[in-house]
Structures are given as structure tokens and as C-alpha cells.
Design a protein around this motif. Sequence first.
Motif, PDB file in Angstrom:
ATOM      1  N   ASP A  29      52.428  96.317  48.950  1.00  0.00           N
ATOM      2  CA  ASP A  29      51.221  96.317  48.117  1.00  0.00           C
ATOM      3  C   ASP A  29      51.586  96.442  46.641  1.00  0.00           C
ATOM      4  OD1 ASP A  29      49.539  95.934  50.281  1.00  0.00           O
ATOM      5  OD2 ASP A  29      48.991  98.054  50.456  1.00  0.00           O
ATOM      6  N   ARG A  30      52.586  97.252  46.336  1.00  0.00           N
ATOM      7  CA  ARG A  30      53.030  97.400  44.941  1.00  0.00           C
ATOM      8  C   ARG A  30      53.673  96.100  44.453  1.00  0.00           C
ATOM      9  NH1 ARG A  30      52.232  98.555  40.106  1.00  0.00           N
ATOM     10  NH2 ARG A  30      53.964  99.389  38.936  1.00  0.00           N
ATOM     11  N   ALA A  31      54.501  95.473  45.289  1.00  0.00           N
ATOM     12  CA  ALA A  31      55.126  94.199  44.916  1.00  0.00           C
ATOM     13  C   ALA A  31      54.058  93.146  44.640  1.00  0.00           C
ATOM     14  CB  ALA A  31      56.077  93.730  46.015  1.00  0.00           C
ATOM     15  N   LEU A  32      53.045  93.102  45.473  1.00  0.00           N
ATOM     16  CA  LEU A  32      51.983  92.103  45.307  1.00  0.00           C
ATOM     17  C   LEU A  32      51.100  92.405  44.100  1.00  0.00           C
ATOM     18  CD1 LEU A  32      51.208  91.545  49.050  1.00  0.00           C
ATOM     19  CD2 LEU A  32      52.088  89.837  47.436  1.00  0.00           C
ATOM     20  N   ALA A  33      50.951  93.655  43.752  1.00  0.00           N
ATOM     21  CA  ALA A  33      50.207  93.990  42.532  1.00  0.00           C
ATOM     22  C   ALA A  33      50.951  93.450  41.309  1.00  0.00           C
ATOM     23  CB  ALA A  33      50.012  95.500  42.421  1.00  0.00           C
ATOM     24  N   LEU A  34      52.271  93.439  41.375  1.00  0.00           N
ATOM     25  CA  LEU A  34      53.090  92.943  40.271  1.00  0.00           C
ATOM     26  C   LEU A  34      53.294  91.434  40.320  1.00  0.00           C
ATOM     27  CD1 LEU A  34      55.768  95.776  40.408  1.00  0.00           C
ATOM     28  CD2 LEU A  34      54.117  95.399  38.554  1.00  0.00           C
ATOM     29  N   SER A  35      53.282  90.869  41.515  1.00  0.00           N
ATOM     30  CA  SER A  35      53.552  89.437  41.704  1.00  0.00           C
ATOM     31  C   SER A  35      52.654  88.913  42.831  1.00  0.00           C
ATOM     32  CB  SER A  35      55.032  89.241  42.043  1.00  0.00           C
ATOM     33  OG  SER A  35      55.337  87.884  42.196  1.00  0.00           O
ATOM     34  N   PRO A  36      51.391  88.603  42.511  1.00  0.00           N
ATOM     35  CA  PRO A  36      50.404  88.262  43.550  1.00  0.00           C
ATOM     36  C   PRO A  36      50.740  87.044  44.412  1.00  0.00           C
ATOM     37  CG  PRO A  36      49.314  88.706  41.467  1.00  0.00           C
ATOM     38  CD  PRO A  36      50.789  88.673  41.183  1.00  0.00           C
ATOM     39  N   ASN A  37      51.552  86.113  43.904  1.00  0.00           N
ATOM     40  CA  ASN A  37      51.881  84.943  44.721  1.00  0.00           C
ATOM     41  C   ASN A  37      53.271  85.035  45.350  1.00  0.00           C
ATOM     42  OD1 ASN A  37      53.454  84.492  42.472  1.00  0.00           O
ATOM     43  ND2 ASN A  37      52.804  82.376  42.174  1.00  0.00           N
ATOM     44  N   HIS A  38      53.749  86.259  45.537  1.00  0.00           N
ATOM     45  CA  HIS A  38      55.046  86.484  46.188  1.00  0.00           C
ATOM     46  C   HIS A  38      54.828  86.275  47.690  1.00  0.00           C
ATOM     47  CE1 HIS A  38      58.835  88.117  47.376  1.00  0.00           C
ATOM     48  NE2 HIS A  38      59.124  88.602  46.178  1.00  0.00           N
ATOM     49  N   VAL A  39      55.046  85.050  48.122  1.00  0.00           N
ATOM     50  CA  VAL A  39      54.718  84.668  49.492  1.00  0.00           C
ATOM     51  C   VAL A  39      55.520  85.469  50.521  1.00  0.00           C
ATOM     52  CG1 VAL A  39      56.304  82.705  49.630  1.00  0.00           C
ATOM     53  CG2 VAL A  39      54.205  82.681  50.961  1.00  0.00           C
ATOM     54  N   ALA A  40      56.736  85.838  50.196  1.00  0.00           N
ATOM     55  CA  ALA A  40      57.534  86.646  51.128  1.00  0.00           C
ATOM     56  C   ALA A  40      56.938  88.039  51.281  1.00  0.00           C
ATOM     57  CB  ALA A  40      58.983  86.723  50.663  1.00  0.00           C
ATOM     58  N   ALA A  41      56.443  88.611  50.198  1.00  0.00           N
ATOM     59  CA  ALA A  41      55.789  89.921  50.293  1.00  0.00           C
ATOM     60  C   ALA A  41      54.484  89.815  51.073  1.00  0.00           C
ATOM     61  CB  ALA A  41      55.545  90.500  48.900  1.00  0.00           C
ATOM     62  N   LEU A  42      53.745  88.723  50.875  1.00  0.00           N
ATOM     63  CA  LEU A  42      52.514  88.516  51.656  1.00  0.00           C
ATOM     64  C   LEU A  42      52.824  88.397  53.147  1.00  0.00           C
ATOM     65  CD1 LEU A  42      50.482  86.021  49.460  1.00  0.00           C
ATOM     66  CD2 LEU A  42      49.685  88.237  50.290  1.00  0.00           C
ATOM     67  N   SER A  43      53.854  87.637  53.453  1.00  0.00           N
ATOM     68  CA  SER A  43      54.257  87.484  54.846  1.00  0.00           C
ATOM     69  C   SER A  43      54.742  88.813  55.421  1.00  0.00           C
ATOM     70  CB  SER A  43      55.365  86.431  54.940  1.00  0.00           C
ATOM     71  OG  SER A  43      55.855  86.328  56.232  1.00  0.00           O
TER      72      SER A  43
END
Length: 188
Positions: free
Chosen positions: A126-140
Motif C-alpha cells: 500500500d505504501r509502494a502504491l501510494a508512491l507509485s500508483p501504476n507499479h503493476v508488480a506492487a498491484l499484483s
Amino acid sequence: MRFALASLSGALATLATAGFAECPAAPDHGEEVAAVLSEIRAAETEGVARVLGNSLWELWTDAPDEAAQALLNRGMSRRSGFDFLGALEDLDALVAYCPAYAEGYNQRAFVYYLQRDFAAALRDLDRALALSPNHVAALSGRALSLYGLSQLPEAKAALEAALALNPWLPERHLLAPGGPLHTLGQDI
């Protein structure tokens, strides 16, 4: 716990004495990431998409400076060698040093995921995505962590968001007919 704190303090002290008291801003690869994701969505085969996807890792793992890069590289190497405690030590130091660098959180989340600590992985994702919303690996990774926590509707939503960015992700099979997330939310 005391050992981990002492190691983290030692790593931070080393950074400070080496002249790295404050982490610089992470490189802004936003436009490049968006362009690669666009190419992935247009890819005609999984093989082409996979090669393009590999170039995303080069962008995401471009750390803010040499000290951060060294911590990231060592943490990833230790994780690959199944030294999860050592990996966490390095990635904890990276996150403490560069709290605005998304990949530090994403890589630490991966270690937590491998340890089956899905709740800790989810916090970092969630923290990674707050910093980089289109980080597809973090979303996955978020989808897989939610799946690991048996939060299936949320896992499905996270996976759908990841697949909107990269329809070729291997995790897409979880939503395919017969997959564990396929019929969630549908009347059968």
C-alpha cells in the motif's frame, strides 16, 4: 529484535558517516513506465509482453543514489538466496534512508510475502502504491497478499487493476474460468 534494531542503526550510521545523511529524490521514470505499460497492453504475445515487462524492473530498481542502490541490490540478493532476515535488514535500512522510494517498500513486501506474512506485505505494498500508483508488480503483489489473507473480493479488485495495466501478467489465470477468483461477485 534487539539485533535487528542494532543492525538497522549500524546501517544508518554507516550511511550518515559516508556522507549520505539524506536520501535524494528517486529518479522520475513515470513517463517511461507509462510508455512501457502502453507497449505491453499493445503486445500481441505473452513473450513480447514479458520482455517489455523486464524493462520495467530496470526503471523501478533505479535507486536514488549509490548507497540506496547498494542496500537494494544486497537486499534483493539476500532474498534470492533465501536469507530473509538479512534481506529485511537491508530493506529496512533502505526504507528508513529513502522513505519516498517505492521499490524499497515493494521489495520488502516481497520478502514478507515469501515468509507468508501477508498483512506486513500488504502494508508495504500500500505504501509502494501510494508512491507509485501504476507499479503493476506492487498491484499484483497486493492481489496475491489479499488472496493469501482470504480477502477474495479485494484480491479480485486488485488483480483487475493490475491487469488493466498489464493484461499479460501470469496471475491473470486466477481470474480465468476455473480460477479461484473467476466467479467472485457474479451470479452463477
